[in-house]
Design a protein around this motif. Structure first.
Motif, PDB file in Angstrom:
ATOM      1  N   LEU A 235      46.540  37.387  49.873  1.00 49.73           N
ATOM      2  CA  LEU A 235      47.091  37.512  48.052  1.00 49.73           C
ATOM      3  C   LEU A 235      46.897  39.469  47.695  1.00 49.73           C
ATOM      4  CD1 LEU A 235      45.981  34.886  46.796  1.00 49.73           C
ATOM      5  CD2 LEU A 235      48.002  35.094  47.120  1.00 49.73           C
ATOM      6  N   PRO A 236      47.674  39.592  47.455  1.00 51.58           N
ATOM      7  CA  PRO A 236      46.987  40.884  47.402  1.00 51.58           C
ATOM      8  C   PRO A 236      45.683  41.442  46.456  1.00 51.58           C
ATOM      9  CG  PRO A 236      49.113  40.070  45.805  1.00 51.58           C
ATOM     10  CD  PRO A 236      48.725  39.722  47.024  1.00 51.58           C
ATOM     11  N   ILE A 237      45.196  42.629  45.781  1.00 53.75           N
ATOM     12  CA  ILE A 237      44.233  42.773  44.907  1.00 53.75           C
ATOM     13  C   ILE A 237      44.424  42.934  43.807  1.00 53.75           C
ATOM     14  CG2 ILE A 237      41.871  43.640  44.798  1.00 53.75           C
ATOM     15  CD1 ILE A 237      41.720  44.472  48.454  1.00 53.75           C
ATOM     16  N   SER A 238      44.541  41.866  42.913  1.00 58.60           N
ATOM     17  CA  SER A 238      45.536  42.802  41.685  1.00 58.60           C
ATOM     18  C   SER A 238      44.807  41.395  40.768  1.00 58.60           C
ATOM     19  CB  SER A 238      46.488  42.269  41.913  1.00 58.60           C
ATOM     20  OG  SER A 238      47.185  41.304  41.902  1.00 58.60           O
ATOM     21  N   LEU A 239      45.130  41.834  39.517  1.00 63.77           N
ATOM     22  CA  LEU A 239      44.671  40.716  38.695  1.00 63.77           C
ATOM     23  C   LEU A 239      45.399  39.708  38.195  1.00 63.77           C
ATOM     24  CD1 LEU A 239      43.828  43.181  35.315  1.00 63.77           C
ATOM     25  CD2 LEU A 239      42.086  42.014  37.132  1.00 63.77           C
ATOM     26  N   THR A 240      46.486  39.772  38.597  1.00 64.10           N
ATOM     27  CA  THR A 240      47.413  38.938  39.077  1.00 64.10           C
ATOM     28  C   THR A 240      47.283  37.878  39.696  1.00 64.10           C
ATOM     29  OG1 THR A 240      49.566  40.683  37.872  1.00 64.10           O
ATOM     30  CG2 THR A 240      50.199  38.494  38.915  1.00 64.10           C
ATOM     31  N   SER A 241      47.142  37.827  41.135  1.00 64.84           N
ATOM     32  CA  SER A 241      46.673  37.190  42.248  1.00 64.84           C
ATOM     33  C   SER A 241      45.578  36.224  41.471  1.00 64.84           C
ATOM     34  CB  SER A 241      46.702  37.816  43.427  1.00 64.84           C
ATOM     35  OG  SER A 241      45.310  39.181  43.165  1.00 64.84           O
ATOM     36  N   GLN A 242      44.738  36.980  40.726  1.00 70.77           N
ATOM     37  CA  GLN A 242      42.951  36.377  40.113  1.00 70.77           C
ATOM     38  C   GLN A 242      43.530  36.046  39.132  1.00 70.77           C
ATOM     39  OE1 GLN A 242      39.999  38.798  39.513  1.00 70.77           O
ATOM     40  NE2 GLN A 242      40.116  39.406  41.624  1.00 70.77           N
ATOM     41  N   GLY A 243      44.877  35.485  38.356  1.00 74.52           N
ATOM     42  CA  GLY A 243      44.795  35.552  37.447  1.00 74.52           C
ATOM     43  C   GLY A 243      45.345  33.628  37.559  1.00 74.52           C
ATOM     44  N   ILE A 244      46.197  34.025  38.899  1.00 75.87           N
ATOM     45  CA  ILE A 244      47.152  32.756  39.202  1.00 75.87           C
ATOM     46  C   ILE A 244      45.454  31.956  39.778  1.00 75.87           C
ATOM     47  CG2 ILE A 244      48.470  31.688  41.092  1.00 75.87           C
ATOM     48  CD1 ILE A 244      50.241  34.065  40.493  1.00 75.87           C
ATOM     49  N   VAL A 245      44.889  32.414  40.603  1.00 75.85           N
ATOM     50  CA  VAL A 245      43.430  31.687  40.907  1.00 75.85           C
ATOM     51  C   VAL A 245      43.060  31.122  39.917  1.00 75.85           C
ATOM     52  CG1 VAL A 245      41.265  31.500  42.326  1.00 75.85           C
ATOM     53  CG2 VAL A 245      43.206  32.637  43.825  1.00 75.85           C
ATOM     54  N   SER A 246      42.319  31.822  38.901  1.00 74.72           N
ATOM     55  CA  SER A 246      42.093  31.421  37.835  1.00 74.72           C
ATOM     56  C   SER A 246      42.551  30.195  37.456  1.00 74.72           C
ATOM     57  CB  SER A 246      41.586  32.323  36.934  1.00 74.72           C
ATOM     58  OG  SER A 246      41.468  33.045  36.985  1.00 74.72           O
ATOM     59  N   LEU A 247      44.364  30.288  36.767  1.00 75.25           N
ATOM     60  CA  LEU A 247      44.750  28.661  36.780  1.00 75.25           C
ATOM     61  C   LEU A 247      44.691  27.506  37.661  1.00 75.25           C
ATOM     62  CD1 LEU A 247      48.269  30.963  35.561  1.00 75.25           C
ATOM     63  CD2 LEU A 247      45.669  29.627  34.287  1.00 75.25           C
ATOM     64  N   ALA A 248      44.405  27.862  38.859  1.00 73.98           N
ATOM     65  CA  ALA A 248      44.459  27.113  39.866  1.00 73.98           C
ATOM     66  C   ALA A 248      42.895  26.303  39.947  1.00 73.98           C
ATOM     67  CB  ALA A 248      44.282  27.480  40.794  1.00 73.98           C
ATOM     68  N   ALA A 249      42.122  27.138  39.999  1.00 75.48           N
ATOM     69  CA  ALA A 249      41.056  26.599  39.526  1.00 75.48           C
ATOM     70  C   ALA A 249      40.692  25.808  38.027  1.00 75.48           C
ATOM     71  CB  ALA A 249      39.215  28.306  39.745  1.00 75.48           C
ATOM     72  N   SER A 250      40.473  26.245  36.792  1.00 69.04           N
ATOM     73  CA  SER A 250      41.104  25.647  35.857  1.00 69.04           C
ATOM     74  C   SER A 250      41.381  23.853  36.448  1.00 69.04           C
ATOM     75  CB  SER A 250      41.979  25.915  34.294  1.00 69.04           C
ATOM     76  OG  SER A 250      41.147  27.508  34.560  1.00 69.04           O
ATOM     77  N   ALA A 251      42.856  23.850  36.698  1.00 63.69           N
ATOM     78  CA  ALA A 251      43.692  22.613  36.705  1.00 63.69           C
ATOM     79  C   ALA A 251      42.506  21.833  38.109  1.00 63.69           C
ATOM     80  CB  ALA A 251      44.431  22.992  38.227  1.00 63.69           C
ATOM     81  N   PHE A 252      41.803  22.158  39.024  1.00 57.23           N
ATOM     82  CA  PHE A 252      41.001  21.744  39.894  1.00 57.23           C
ATOM     83  C   PHE A 252      40.079  21.457  38.280  1.00 57.23           C
ATOM     84  CE2 PHE A 252      37.068  21.543  41.903  1.00 57.23           C
ATOM     85  CZ  PHE A 252      37.337  20.512  43.082  1.00 57.23           C
ATOM     86  N   PHE A 253      38.952  21.372  38.140  1.00 58.28           N
ATOM     87  CA  PHE A 253      38.172  21.243  37.453  1.00 58.28           C
ATOM     88  C   PHE A 253      38.398  20.513  36.658  1.00 58.28           C
ATOM     89  CE2 PHE A 253      36.041  25.799  37.759  1.00 58.28           C
ATOM     90  CZ  PHE A 253      35.280  25.179  38.665  1.00 58.28           C
ATOM     91  N   ILE A 254      39.692  20.473  35.918  1.00 59.51           N
ATOM     92  CA  ILE A 254      40.405  19.042  34.732  1.00 59.51           C
ATOM     93  C   ILE A 254      40.694  18.063  35.062  1.00 59.51           C
ATOM     94  CG2 ILE A 254      42.253  19.292  33.013  1.00 59.51           C
ATOM     95  CD1 ILE A 254      41.997  21.421  31.989  1.00 59.51           C
ATOM     96  N   SER A 255      40.850  18.162  35.763  1.00 60.46           N
ATOM     97  CA  SER A 255      41.762  17.292  37.331  1.00 60.46           C
ATOM     98  C   SER A 255      40.257  16.563  38.169  1.00 60.46           C
ATOM     99  CB  SER A 255      42.882  17.471  38.089  1.00 60.46           C
ATOM    100  OG  SER A 255      41.942  18.297  39.585  1.00 60.46           O
TER     101      SER A 255
END
Length: 299
Positions: free
Chosen positions: A46-66
């Motif tokens: 993944l590129p070092i960017s806030l966009t990629s980290q935002g996507i990872v944050s959403l994925a982590a949030s989905a994991f916590f909730i699920s």
């Protein structure tokens, strides 16, 4: 003495090596390893960017909730390996992306490091905690091993996942407010450094406490004394009656210092204090009942 304590720790790790016979534990820890490697690969792809980290944050949030929808009694290889592998994935990503952000310091890009380090470091701290909790149960409470051993839903009503998602949400919300975020750059940098040190220190303290107490420590308060129960007073327990709880408190609050979240930092501290303020008196009452004068003299 420190020498005796060192030998005690060595004996504990030898016990770990010999006791790791549960195939479910092996599957879970193996999945952590595989997931970690995959997470490192993902971080470098993944590129070092806030966009990629935002996507990872959403994925982590989905994991916590699920994780709240996995049955509490789930102990299948699929559930355990899936949960452990996902935790390992985020841990590997957090570690590799943190290294990438820190390497930017070599090019004197302090602003970039400040922007790119909080989320990966947060994920690293959080996932290290879950891996350690699972490993502890695998080594000392193999009969209770399951998805719940990852401690992804340690309290009712999904409160833990709400706390994790709230922390990420506050960070990204504040990042969208440049007038609030950047003027406090050096303060946030200081909080980030303090959070990393205190977070790793709290995690290490809890890990040492759990592996020193071995099977005498349980995630749930023990309401009756088992034949194997002994009062642990050596090592970190000679300095603090509840080092595992102290470690949890430091670790949990520090995850929010790393993100630079003023609201969640205060919220985490208040909730953790209330939780232990209510739990410790009940637990100590049972310890007095179990060990009598021995515990009173220790306390």
């Amino acid at each position: 003495s420190s020498t005796q304590y060192f030998h005690s720790l060595l004996a504990s790790f030898e016990h770990l090596r010999e006791s790791m016979v549960s195939s479910l534990g092996q599957a879970g820890l193996g999945a952590v390893g595989v997931g970690t490697v995959l997470g490192i690969i993902v971080a470098f792809l993944l590129p070092i960017s806030l966009t990629s980290q935002g996507i990872v944050s959403l994925a982590a949030s989905a994991f916590f909730i699920s994780s709240n929808f996995v049955p509490h009694q789930a102990d299948s290889y699929t559930a355990v390996a899936g949960g452990c592998g996902t935790v390992g994935l985020f841990c590997g990503y957090g570690a590799a992306a943190s290294v990438q952000a820190l390497l930017l310091l070599s090019s004197r890009e302090a602003l970039a490091t400040m922007a790119y380090l909080p989320v990966p470091m947060f994920l690293l701290l959080v996932m290290l905690f879950h891996i350690m909790e699972f490993a502890f149960v695998a080594f000392f409470h193999a009969n209770d091993l399951g998805f719940r051993s990852l401690m992804l839903s340690p309290v009712p009503m999904g409160a833990y996942s709400i706390a994790m998602v709230s922390g990420l949400a506050e960070y990204w919300l504040e990042l969208q407010l440049p007038s609030l975020f950047w003027p406090l750059f050096w303060i946030r940098t200081l909080l980030l450094v303090v959070g990393i040190v205190a977070g790793l220190g709290g995690w290490a303290l809890r890990a040492i406490a759990l592996f020193t107490a071995e099977s005498n420590f349980t995630h749930l308060v023990a309401y009756r004394k088992e034949a194997s129960h002994v009062l642990v007073t050596h090592g970190v327990y000679s300095c603090c009656r509840h080092p595992g709880y102290l470690g949890w408190f430091l670790w949990s609050v520090s995850t929010q210092l790393v993100l630079g979240n003023p609201v969640c930092t205060l919220g985490y501290a208040a909730v953790a204090y209330k939780f232990f303020h209510d739990r410790i008196p009940d637990e100590e009452a049972f310890l007095v009942d179990f060990f009598g004068e021995e515990y009173l003299a220790y306390a």
